[in-house]
Design an enzyme around this catalytic site. Sequence first.
Site, PDB file in Angstrom:
ATOM      1  N   HIS A  99       0.820  -1.219   0.000  1.00 41.78           N
ATOM      2  CA  HIS A  99       0.000   0.000   0.000  1.00 41.78           C
ATOM      3  C   HIS A  99       0.852   1.268   0.000  1.00 41.78           C
ATOM      4  CE1 HIS A  99       0.870   0.985   4.218  1.00 41.78           C
ATOM      5  NE2 HIS A  99       0.929  -0.325   4.389  1.00 41.78           N
ATOM      6  N   HIS A 124      12.111  -1.741 -12.533  1.00 40.18           N
ATOM      7  CA  HIS A 124      11.853  -3.183 -12.613  1.00 40.18           C
ATOM      8  C   HIS A 124      11.865  -3.756 -11.196  1.00 40.18           C
ATOM      9  CE1 HIS A 124      13.354  -7.364 -14.232  1.00 40.18           C
ATOM     10  NE2 HIS A 124      12.229  -7.459 -13.554  1.00 40.18           N
TER      11      HIS A 124
HETATM   12  C1  LIG Z   1      24.210  -7.319  -7.491  1.00 41.32           C
HETATM   13  C2  LIG Z   1      24.521  -7.675  -8.926  1.00 41.32           C
HETATM   14  C3  LIG Z   1      23.938  -6.587  -9.858  1.00 41.32           C
HETATM   15  C4  LIG Z   1      26.037  -7.704  -9.053  1.00 41.32           C
HETATM   16  O1  LIG Z   1      26.403  -8.106 -10.326  1.00 41.32           O
HETATM   17  P1  LIG Z   1      27.958  -8.027 -10.741  1.00 41.32           P
HETATM   18  O2  LIG Z   1      28.435  -6.624 -10.585  1.00 41.32           O
HETATM   19  O3  LIG Z   1      28.062  -8.679 -12.081  1.00 41.32           O
HETATM   20  O4  LIG Z   1      28.683  -8.849  -9.596  1.00 41.32           O
HETATM   21  P2  LIG Z   1      29.440 -10.264  -9.677  1.00 41.32           P
HETATM   22  O5  LIG Z   1      28.518 -11.346 -10.120  1.00 41.32           O
HETATM   23  O6  LIG Z   1      30.717 -10.053 -10.440  1.00 41.32           O
HETATM   24  O7  LIG Z   1      29.790 -10.524  -8.156  1.00 41.32           O
HETATM   25  C5  LIG Z   1      30.724  -9.729  -7.447  1.00 41.32           C
HETATM   26  C6  LIG Z   1      30.739 -10.204  -6.015  1.00 41.32           C
HETATM   27  O8  LIG Z   1      29.503  -9.844  -5.375  1.00 41.32           O
HETATM   28  C7  LIG Z   1      28.838 -11.031  -4.899  1.00 41.32           C
HETATM   29  N1  LIG Z   1      27.409 -10.848  -5.199  1.00 41.32           N
HETATM   30  C8  LIG Z   1      26.842 -10.674  -6.399  1.00 41.32           C
HETATM   31  N2  LIG Z   1      25.524 -10.504  -6.272  1.00 41.32           N
HETATM   32  C9  LIG Z   1      25.234 -10.595  -4.974  1.00 41.32           C
HETATM   33  C10 LIG Z   1      24.033 -10.538  -4.237  1.00 41.32           C
HETATM   34  N3  LIG Z   1      22.858 -10.307  -4.850  1.00 41.32           N
HETATM   35  N4  LIG Z   1      24.082 -10.668  -2.906  1.00 41.32           N
HETATM   36  C11 LIG Z   1      25.272 -10.893  -2.275  1.00 41.32           C
HETATM   37  N5  LIG Z   1      26.465 -10.964  -2.931  1.00 41.32           N
HETATM   38  C12 LIG Z   1      26.439 -10.829  -4.266  1.00 41.32           C
HETATM   39  C13 LIG Z   1      29.445 -12.191  -5.676  1.00 41.32           C
HETATM   40  O9  LIG Z   1      29.340 -13.382  -4.964  1.00 41.32           O
HETATM   41  C14 LIG Z   1      30.857 -11.712  -5.831  1.00 41.32           C
HETATM   42  O10 LIG Z   1      31.529 -11.927  -4.625  1.00 41.32           O
HETATM   43  P3  LIG Z   1      33.113 -12.333  -4.595  1.00 41.32           P
HETATM   44  O11 LIG Z   1      33.837 -11.143  -5.205  1.00 41.32           O
HETATM   45  O12 LIG Z   1      33.389 -12.517  -3.138  1.00 41.32           O
HETATM   46  O13 LIG Z   1      33.232 -13.557  -5.424  1.00 41.32           O
HETATM   47  C15 LIG Z   1      23.906  -9.043  -9.334  1.00 41.32           C
HETATM   48  O14 LIG Z   1      24.620 -10.139  -8.798  1.00 41.32           O
HETATM   49  C16 LIG Z   1      22.455  -9.158  -8.935  1.00 41.32           C
HETATM   50  O15 LIG Z   1      22.101  -9.574  -7.823  1.00 41.32           O
HETATM   51  N6  LIG Z   1      21.574  -8.802  -9.911  1.00 41.32           N
HETATM   52  C17 LIG Z   1      20.158  -8.930  -9.790  1.00 41.32           C
HETATM   53  C18 LIG Z   1      19.686 -10.002 -10.780  1.00 41.32           C
HETATM   54  C19 LIG Z   1      18.191 -10.155 -10.776  1.00 41.32           C
HETATM   55  O16 LIG Z   1      17.534  -9.995  -9.774  1.00 41.32           O
HETATM   56  N7  LIG Z   1      17.654 -10.468 -11.930  1.00 41.32           N
HETATM   57  C20 LIG Z   1      16.216 -10.616 -12.058  1.00 41.32           C
HETATM   58  C21 LIG Z   1      15.906 -10.904 -13.483  1.00 41.32           C
HETATM   59  S1  LIG Z   1      14.180 -11.149 -13.710  1.00 41.32           S
END
Ligand SMILES: CC(C)(COP(=O)(O)OP(=O)(O)OC[C@H]1O[C@@H](n2cnc3c(N)ncnc32)[C@H](O)[C@@H]1OP(=O)(O)O)[C@@H](O)C(=O)NCCC(=O)NCCS
Length: 201
Positions: A130, A139
């Site tokens: 709400h 998104h």
């Molecule tokens: C947060 C996010 C944007 C980071 O992406 P990125 O910059 O490519 O990061 P990486 O995958 O290279 O990860 C970098 C570090 O952060 C950590 N990390 C990534 N996403 C994380 C999350 N959501 N929560 C906790 N840690 C996370 C990884 O484990 C990695 O840790 P390390 O360096 O110790 O190995 C991405 O992981 C994410 O969560 N995106 C949302 C995706 C989503 O919800 N999609 C929906 C589609 S419908």
Amino acid sequence: MNRLIIIGAGGHGKVVADNALKNGYTNICYIDDNAKGDVIGFPIIGTSTDIECLNDGSTDFIIGIGNNAVRKMIAEKYRVNWVTLIHPSAQIAFNAEIGKGSVVMANAVVNVCAKIGEHCIINTGAIVEHDNVIEDYVHISPNAALGGTVHIGDNTHVGIGATVKNNINVCSECTIGAGAVVVKNITDNGTYIGVPARKMD
Ligand SMILES: CC(C)(COP(=O)(O)OP(=O)(O)OC[C@H]1O[C@@H](n2cnc3c(N)ncnc32)[C@H](O)[C@@H]1OP(=O)(O)O)[C@@H](O)C(=O)NCCC(=O)NCCS
């Protein structure tokens, strides 16, 4: 019923097509800059350069692209009949407002007095409680939950399964990582992860 053109034939575009079918569209096509042929039985009839000439007055358009910046760029460039698609299983309160070009997917909830902007995605099973205000090109990913009176700034992406505590403001141009829990206002744009959510280095 008008023809519906979905811009973008990727994964999100496929879910949009299913939503459109359940809203009664029978003539559904895609345009896509990188794919040809058909996708889940619907033809790809052109690319973005064809949008103007496909806009014949009896065609509706929706953007099936998950990337907020790309959705914004397309929406601002073309003056076409953008439609709003709400999956029949979504629960929308009687006075909730949902802007043009937005899609609300299966089992999502948009509760009373919530306002959703234009070209937003309220994805599968997301909860927008709400009095939320969700600005344009946001998104809210599958299974994310926003408590009451949350404000999400434009172009922000709330990741899958993330939680935002009630009465919290998240500014524009943010990414809230998958599974993050936001318990304080976010005023600097950037990427936030973890429980409680903190800015990524
Ligand atoms: C947060 C996010 C944007 C980071 O992406 P990125 O910059 O490519 O990061 P990486 O995958 O290279 O990860 C970098 C570090 O952060 C950590 N990390 C990534 N996403 C994380 C999350 N959501 N929560 C906790 N840690 C996370 C990884 O484990 C990695 O840790 P390390 O360096 O110790 O190995 C991405 O992981 C994410 O969560 N995106 C949302 C995706 C989503 O919800 N999609 C929906 C589609 S419908």
